[in-house]
Design a protein around this motif. Structure first.
Motif, mmCIF file in Angstrom:
data_model
loop_
_atom_site.group_PDB
_atom_site.id
_atom_site.type_symbol
_atom_site.label_atom_id
_atom_site.label_comp_id
_atom_site.label_asym_id
_atom_site.label_seq_id
_atom_site.Cartn_x
_atom_site.Cartn_y
_atom_site.Cartn_z
ATOM 1 N N PHE A 135 -119.894 -28.600 -43.780
ATOM 2 C CA PHE A 135 -120.754 -29.504 -42.957
ATOM 3 C C PHE A 135 -121.637 -28.684 -41.998
ATOM 4 C CE2 PHE A 135 -116.891 -32.085 -43.911
ATOM 5 C CZ PHE A 135 -117.500 -32.761 -44.829
ATOM 6 N N PRO A 136 -122.381 -27.593 -42.527
ATOM 7 C CA PRO A 136 -123.126 -26.650 -41.746
ATOM 8 C C PRO A 136 -124.175 -27.029 -40.795
ATOM 9 C CG PRO A 136 -123.555 -26.618 -43.765
ATOM 10 C CD PRO A 136 -122.736 -27.286 -43.882
ATOM 11 N N GLY A 137 -124.701 -28.519 -40.996
ATOM 12 C CA GLY A 137 -125.763 -29.058 -40.108
ATOM 13 C C GLY A 137 -124.993 -30.206 -39.209
ATOM 14 N N ARG A 138 -123.801 -30.297 -39.471
ATOM 15 C CA ARG A 138 -123.511 -31.283 -38.697
ATOM 16 C C ARG A 138 -122.342 -30.855 -37.531
ATOM 17 N NH1 ARG A 138 -123.613 -36.145 -41.323
ATOM 18 N NH2 ARG A 138 -123.417 -37.028 -39.364
ATOM 19 N N ILE A 139 -121.912 -29.802 -37.707
ATOM 20 C CA ILE A 139 -120.657 -29.145 -36.814
ATOM 21 C C ILE A 139 -121.143 -28.066 -35.878
ATOM 22 C CG2 ILE A 139 -118.388 -27.988 -36.631
ATOM 23 C CD1 ILE A 139 -118.518 -31.066 -38.027
ATOM 24 N N VAL A 140 -120.642 -28.371 -34.706
ATOM 25 C CA VAL A 140 -121.168 -27.006 -33.585
ATOM 26 C C VAL A 140 -119.633 -26.486 -33.334
ATOM 27 C CG1 VAL A 140 -121.330 -26.328 -31.510
ATOM 28 C CG2 VAL A 140 -122.983 -28.172 -32.636
ATOM 29 N N PRO A 141 -119.272 -25.267 -33.891
ATOM 30 C CA PRO A 141 -117.944 -24.738 -33.779
ATOM 31 C C PRO A 141 -117.433 -24.563 -32.385
ATOM 32 C CG PRO A 141 -119.139 -23.274 -34.518
ATOM 33 C CD PRO A 141 -120.065 -24.319 -34.427
ATOM 34 N N ALA A 142 -116.064 -24.778 -32.128
ATOM 35 C CA ALA A 142 -115.667 -24.331 -30.763
ATOM 36 C C ALA A 142 -114.251 -23.566 -30.955
ATOM 37 C CB ALA A 142 -115.543 -25.465 -29.568
ATOM 38 N N PHE A 143 -114.105 -22.532 -30.312
ATOM 39 C CA PHE A 143 -112.795 -21.879 -30.504
ATOM 40 C C PHE A 143 -112.051 -21.508 -29.071
ATOM 41 C CE2 PHE A 143 -115.604 -20.520 -33.911
ATOM 42 C CZ PHE A 143 -114.901 -20.923 -34.971
ATOM 43 N N GLY A 144 -111.017 -21.758 -28.897
ATOM 44 C CA GLY A 144 -110.590 -21.579 -27.544
ATOM 45 C C GLY A 144 -108.793 -21.658 -27.799
ATOM 46 N N VAL A 145 -108.111 -21.650 -26.688
ATOM 47 C CA VAL A 145 -106.799 -21.756 -26.515
ATOM 48 C C VAL A 145 -106.480 -22.815 -25.521
ATOM 49 C CG1 VAL A 145 -104.569 -20.913 -26.068
ATOM 50 C CG2 VAL A 145 -106.285 -19.589 -27.492
ATOM 51 N N HIS A 146 -106.146 -24.057 -25.901
ATOM 52 C CA HIS A 146 -105.732 -25.267 -25.078
ATOM 53 C C HIS A 146 -104.604 -24.863 -24.183
ATOM 54 C CE1 HIS A 146 -104.423 -29.349 -24.013
ATOM 55 N NE2 HIS A 146 -105.586 -29.666 -24.430
ATOM 56 N N PRO A 147 -104.564 -25.339 -22.923
ATOM 57 C CA PRO A 147 -103.311 -24.978 -21.933
ATOM 58 C C PRO A 147 -102.261 -25.430 -22.572
ATOM 59 C CG PRO A 147 -104.661 -26.681 -21.209
ATOM 60 C CD PRO A 147 -105.627 -26.175 -22.196
ATOM 61 N N TRP A 148 -101.899 -26.447 -23.496
ATOM 62 C CA TRP A 148 -100.545 -26.959 -24.136
ATOM 63 C C TRP A 148 -100.316 -25.825 -25.108
ATOM 64 C CZ3 TRP A 148 -101.742 -32.530 -25.483
ATOM 65 C CH2 TRP A 148 -101.977 -33.454 -24.636
ATOM 66 N N HIS A 149 -100.921 -24.988 -25.631
ATOM 67 C CA HIS A 149 -100.512 -23.818 -26.488
ATOM 68 C C HIS A 149 -100.598 -22.666 -25.826
ATOM 69 C CE1 HIS A 149 -100.866 -26.794 -29.503
ATOM 70 N NE2 HIS A 149 -102.079 -26.823 -29.257
ATOM 71 N N ALA A 150 -100.965 -22.423 -24.501
ATOM 72 C CA ALA A 150 -100.952 -21.071 -23.940
ATOM 73 C C ALA A 150 -99.585 -20.244 -23.949
ATOM 74 C CB ALA A 150 -101.620 -21.239 -22.401
ATOM 75 N N GLU A 151 -98.581 -20.982 -23.901
ATOM 76 C CA GLU A 151 -97.279 -20.222 -23.922
ATOM 77 C C GLU A 151 -96.822 -20.215 -25.114
ATOM 78 O OE1 GLU A 151 -93.145 -20.401 -21.612
ATOM 79 O OE2 GLU A 151 -93.855 -22.277 -22.215
ATOM 80 N N GLN A 209 -110.469 -16.446 -21.103
ATOM 81 C CA GLN A 209 -111.225 -17.090 -22.046
ATOM 82 C C GLN A 209 -112.688 -17.564 -21.196
ATOM 83 O OE1 GLN A 209 -109.288 -19.938 -25.222
ATOM 84 N NE2 GLN A 209 -108.058 -19.979 -23.253
ATOM 85 N N MET A 210 -112.357 -17.613 -19.989
ATOM 86 C CA MET A 210 -113.812 -17.754 -18.928
ATOM 87 C C MET A 210 -114.594 -16.471 -18.917
ATOM 88 S SD MET A 210 -114.279 -20.720 -17.825
ATOM 89 C CE MET A 210 -115.434 -20.650 -16.302
ATOM 90 N N ALA A 211 -113.791 -15.443 -18.960
ATOM 91 C CA ALA A 211 -114.380 -14.287 -18.658
ATOM 92 C C ALA A 211 -115.120 -13.866 -20.134
ATOM 93 C CB ALA A 211 -113.372 -13.069 -18.392
ATOM 94 N N MET A 212 -114.498 -14.147 -21.214
ATOM 95 C CA MET A 212 -115.123 -13.945 -22.591
ATOM 96 C C MET A 212 -116.352 -14.782 -22.634
ATOM 97 S SD MET A 212 -114.298 -12.607 -25.614
ATOM 98 C CE MET A 212 -112.676 -12.221 -25.818
ATOM 99 N N ALA A 213 -116.281 -15.970 -22.118
ATOM 100 C CA ALA A 213 -117.565 -16.889 -22.336
ATOM 101 C C ALA A 213 -118.650 -16.328 -21.609
ATOM 102 C CB ALA A 213 -117.068 -18.317 -21.745
#
Length: 335
Positions: A50-66, A160-164
């Motif tokens: 769905f290329p016209g409908r989706i804006v992708p976001a990539f990250g690691v949620h705090p629940w998954h950090a460990e 991740q903030m530094a990456m952003a």
């Protein structure tokens, strides 16, 4: 009713069986969150469908950090934090641009492979944002019953903030029962940015004086443009649950306050007695709406509900709410 609306935060990849319904959703676009390295490929696949409908976001949620990442000590040397960016790693002490290559060692360590992959995805998809990232002071690990350790959450968030910052991407932030800590984090960032901006102003004034003495008519500001500050270009506090005072304090930060946006959802915010007070505290041009849902089947229903709720609170029509929040979402993404 929702034509043109933007759902700025959802997790629909977590219910693959209903992803086909994206094609029929009345919303204009969805910002689809990746929350750990194992689901980033699902964000890519959904974007491809769905290329016209989706804006992708990539990250690691705090629940998954460990659970999803190696301990911080294993990759710490490969990942400068935001504090280092202000002193010369990815942004120099005057805020000048980011390096186009990874920090030393980033590609050479198995422990830091997640950071190298995150960078690669963000560079592959220039429209992508960083999210969902953040801090959580109350959620517990279902396997152990213990709080997710802050000593792992903090460096993962900071990296991740530094990456952003390095890649100049907006961020979507999860912050639960950590709002005092988050406020202090952004106050420190604002102070770093303030020092950089003040140094630039001094340099600009010196150059302007020099030009006047020399009779040089060249605009000094063209030779010395404002620095790019070590802060993401836009910061979304998703499903904002802090006190209204925290929201006002973030907006009033002198250097970076204009970069904050605040999103609200029925799934999280409507359960609180302070929902109305929080929505009222946010400037008109910083309000966003989201579903925060994991199933496409219910996105439209929840987006209609949150738009109606915000409209009632702000004294707007639903159409006006959609128009305003869509303009705000466009501004967030364009930052």
């Amino acid at each position: 009713l929702l034509r043109g609306a933007i759902d700025v935060h959802c997790h629909v990849i977590e219910t693959p069986t209903t992803l086909d319904r994206i094609a029929d959703l009345p919303v204009q676009r969805l910002i689809v969150m990746g929350t750990q390295p194992d689901d980033w490929h699902l964000v890519e696949e959904t974007l491809a469908r769905f290329p016209g409908r989706i804006v992708p976001a990539f990250g690691v949620h705090p629940w998954h950090a460990e659970r999803a990442l190696p301990p911080h000590a294993a990759w710490a040397a490969s990942a400068p934090g935001v504090g280092e960016l202000a002193s010369g790693d990815e942004v120099d002490d005057k805020g000048n641009g980011a390096r186009d290559t990874p920090p030393d060692g980033l590609n050479g360590s198995a422990a830091s492979a997640w950071l190298a992959r995150l960078r690669s995805l963000l560079k592959t998809y220039p429209q992508a944002i960083v999210g969902e990232i953040g801090l959580d002071g109350v959620a517990t690990d279902g396997r152990t019953g213990k709080l997710y350790p802050m000593e792992q959450q903090l460096p993962v968030f900071d990296a991740q903030m530094a990456m952003a910052i390095a890649l100049n991407r907006p961020v979507s932030i999860h912050a639960v029962h950590v709002h005092g800590r988050i406020l202090e984090y952004f106050r420190a960032m604002d102070q770093r940015c303030g020092r950089i901006r003040a140094a630039w102003k001094q340099d600009l004034q010196r150059l302007q004086r020099k030009h006047r003495l020399e009779g040089n008519t060249t605009d000094a500001a063209e030779l010395l443009p404002p620095p790019r500050l070590p802060c993401p270009p836009a910061i979304m506090m998703h499903s904002f649950t802090a006190s209204p005072d925290i929201g006002r304090s973030l907006v009033r930060l002198p250097c970076i306050g204009s970069r904050f946006f605040f999103s609200f959802s029925m799934a999280v915010n409507a359960r609180s007695k302070k929902f109305s007070e929080r929505v009222q505290a946010i400037p008109d041009d910083r309000l966003l709406v989201e579903s925060d849902l994991h199933d496409t089947a219910h996105v439209a229903e929840y987006m209609v509900a949150v738009c109606r709720a915000v409209a009632d609170i702000r004294g707007w029509t639903v159409d006006e709410t959609i128009r305003r929040t869509t303009q705000n979402a466009d501004a967030f993404l364009a930052s």
